[in-house]
Design an enzyme around this catalytic site. Structure first.
Site, PDB file in Angstrom:
ATOM      1  CB  CYS A  81       0.799   6.788  11.372  1.00  0.00           C
ATOM      2  SG  CYS A  81       0.927   7.998  10.752  1.00  0.00           S
ATOM      3  CB  CYS A  99       2.893   7.383   3.066  1.00  0.00           C
ATOM      4  SG  CYS A  99       3.136   6.753   3.831  1.00  0.00           S
ATOM      5  CD  GLU A 106      -2.604  -0.855   1.920  1.00  0.00           C
ATOM      6  OE1 GLU A 106      -3.369  -1.615   2.420  1.00  0.00           O
ATOM      7  OE2 GLU A 106      -2.382  -0.513   3.303  1.00  0.00           O
ATOM      8  CB  CYS A 110       7.479  -4.685   9.334  1.00  0.00           C
ATOM      9  SG  CYS A 110       8.642  -3.520  10.054  1.00  0.00           S
ATOM     10  CB  CYS A 119       2.984  -1.312  13.876  1.00  0.00           C
ATOM     11  SG  CYS A 119       3.057  -0.412  12.363  1.00  0.00           S
ATOM     12  CB  CYS A 148       6.695  -1.320  16.743  1.00  0.00           C
ATOM     13  SG  CYS A 148       8.199  -1.112  16.390  1.00  0.00           S
TER      14      CYS A 148
HETATM   15  N1  SAH Z   1       9.861   1.632  10.476  1.00  0.00           N
HETATM   16  C1  SAH Z   1       9.633   2.603   9.672  1.00  0.00           C
HETATM   17  C2  SAH Z   1       8.651   3.417   8.547  1.00  0.00           C
HETATM   18  C3  SAH Z   1       7.026   3.039   9.010  1.00  0.00           C
HETATM   19  S1  SAH Z   1       6.585   4.731   9.380  1.00  0.00           S
HETATM   20  C4  SAH Z   1       9.519   3.325  11.320  1.00  0.00           C
HETATM   21  O1  SAH Z   1       9.054   2.224  11.851  1.00  0.00           O
HETATM   22  O2  SAH Z   1       9.176   4.597  11.635  1.00  0.00           O
HETATM   23  C5  SAH Z   1       4.968   4.290  10.171  1.00  0.00           C
HETATM   24  C6  SAH Z   1       5.002   5.634  11.695  1.00  0.00           C
HETATM   25  O3  SAH Z   1       3.724   4.829  12.340  1.00  0.00           O
HETATM   26  C7  SAH Z   1       6.019   5.062  12.263  1.00  0.00           C
HETATM   27  O4  SAH Z   1       6.725   6.654  12.679  1.00  0.00           O
HETATM   28  C8  SAH Z   1       5.044   4.278  13.505  1.00  0.00           C
HETATM   29  O5  SAH Z   1       5.743   3.839  14.401  1.00  0.00           O
HETATM   30  C9  SAH Z   1       3.713   4.810  13.070  1.00  0.00           C
HETATM   31  N2  SAH Z   1       2.688   3.881  14.030  1.00  0.00           N
HETATM   32  C10 SAH Z   1       2.943   2.506  14.014  1.00  0.00           C
HETATM   33  N3  SAH Z   1       1.215   2.117  14.748  1.00  0.00           N
HETATM   34  C11 SAH Z   1       1.101   3.249  14.281  1.00  0.00           C
HETATM   35  C12 SAH Z   1      -0.113   3.582  15.456  1.00  0.00           C
HETATM   36  N4  SAH Z   1      -1.425   2.719  16.461  1.00  0.00           N
HETATM   37  N5  SAH Z   1      -0.720   4.875  15.629  1.00  0.00           N
HETATM   38  C13 SAH Z   1       0.140   5.642  15.185  1.00  0.00           C
HETATM   39  N6  SAH Z   1       1.124   5.774  14.902  1.00  0.00           N
HETATM   40  C14 SAH Z   1       1.404   5.025  14.276  1.00  0.00           C
END
Ligand code: SAH
Length: 350
Positions: free
Chosen positions: A341, A110, A97, A117, A124, A121
């Site tokens: 995100c 984006c 996506e 991944c 996420c 985390c």
């Molecule tokens: N792996 C890289 C690129 C992904 S960016 C990174 O971690 O930076 C995606 C962004 O969305 C990251 O900042 C991640 O931490 C954030 N994200 C993930 N889950 C989220 C959630 N439930 N709510 C808000 N932001 C989230």
């Protein structure tokens, strides 16, 4: 894609330097590489026969050995707030996506760097897919080409900014990311400047160092907690590179002119949203050229994390503002179409 292409070389995986080597290996003048490269990224070019300044014989010989790929758009969904989510089908049946976020006159795309991944985390949704595979340079660049062409066709303008904040950890796919960045930032490629291109990472310290050495782009850091205890619980990567190592890498990172590191901080209710956390964050960032983005956690039924109250968010922001930081609370975009995100997650096509 037809099966013949499997034996042919995808020219969209080549930076301009790679393409120069390729044409040289085939006994052609390096000048040809410049010519061919500049055709590959023009809208509407799908075939060597359209490259009218190359002789017929050369076009035929290119066609025998090479091709250039594009992505198939399977999903195009528009949110109430204007955000557009694109779902692309890859050759092996996997889906990825990309999300276009319009903001006034500007469009930010984006981009995804991996299918799934491996970083794990906890907050996420992409992490719940696990790691499937790295995207090739062509698959990364073609997300940008496909969205650009869609906007062009619908007269919706152009893409102004690129952020590597889609599915995947860009720095865990370093070589392909670097090639893709070179193509995206090449004047004869997609012509994005270093100031309009941002790579986001969960904190792969060697990758941050290498990125800074090899190319100039903006950096975003997904920090999300102010001590190793909490960060380690939320983000397994913190057990390998802790906050001190991470911030050291940030201090040394060679940013584009007048740019600042973008610190991403998800606000998770009762986990990292206290006044004490805000004060510690202010302390931690001292001396680092940064701006802070607070992201109230995007909630999904599949994960147990919740947003703090609006009051609590405002209080967290105020503490950082009072300490002299540029801080914005990033409103969640595209959440009604699962494009926000941490909400990107797709299953394979049957
Ligand atoms: N792996 C890289 C690129 C992904 S960016 C990174 O971690 O930076 C995606 C962004 O969305 C990251 O900042 C991640 O931490 C954030 N994200 C993930 N889950 C989220 C959630 N439930 N709510 C808000 N932001 C989230």
């Amino acid at each position: 894609m037809n099966s013949i292409n499997k034996e042919k070389i995808d020219l969209k995986n080549f930076t301009r330097d790679d393409l120069t080597d390729f044409v040289r290996d085939h006994g052609l003048s390096p000048y040809r590489a410049k010519q061919i490269f500049s055709w590959l990224y023009r809208p509407g070019i799908t075939d060597f026969s359209q490259m009218t300044d190359l002789g017929k014989k050369l076009r035929k010989s290119l066609d025998d050995q090479a091709f250039f790929s594009s992505l198939t758009t399977r999903v195009r969904e528009q949110s109430k707030d204007g955000t557009i989510k694109y779902g692309f089908l890859l050759d092996d049946g996997n889906m990825i996506e990309s999300v276009l976020i319009p903001d006034g006159e500007r469009n930010t795309l984006c981009v995804s760097s991996q299918v799934g991944c491996a970083m794990g985390c906890l907050f996420c949704l992409t992490a719940t897919m696990g790691f499937i595979r790295n995207l090739t340079p062509a698959e990364i660049v073609n997300q940008v080409c496909a969205v650009r062409d869609d906007l062009l066709q619908r007269r919706l303008g152009t893409i102004n900014n690129l952020v590597f904040m889609g599915m995947g950890e860009p720095l865990a796919n370093f070589a392909n990311l670097l090639s893709a960045l070179k193509i995206l930032m090449d004047q004869l490629g997609l012509n994005f400047s270093e100031r309009r291109t941002t790579v986001s990472t969960c904190g792969l310290v060697p990758g941050i160092k290498e990125l800074g050495e090899k190319i100039k782009v903006n950096l975003a850091l997904s920090l999300h907690a102010v001590n190793d205890d909490i960060r380690g619980q939320l983000m397994p990567v913190n057990k390998t590179w802790n906050i001190a190592a991470l911030l050291d890498a940030c201090r040394q990172y060679p940013l584009p002119r007048r740019k600042r590191i973008m610190i991403e901080y998800i606000l998770l209710r009762d986990i990292n949203d206290s006044e004490k956390d805000a004060k510690q964050l202010a302390e931690l960032m001292r001396g680092i050229r940064c701006k802070i983005n607070l992201l109230p956690c995007n909630e999904t039924p599949d994960l147990p994390y919740r947003q703090p109250s609006a009051e609590k968010i405002a209080c967290f922001q105020q503490i950082l503002l009072d300490s002299g930081y540029t801080v914005i609370v990033r409103s969640s975009r595209g959440s009604d179409i699962s494009a926000a995100c941490g909400q990107l997650s797709v299953s394979k096509e049957p």
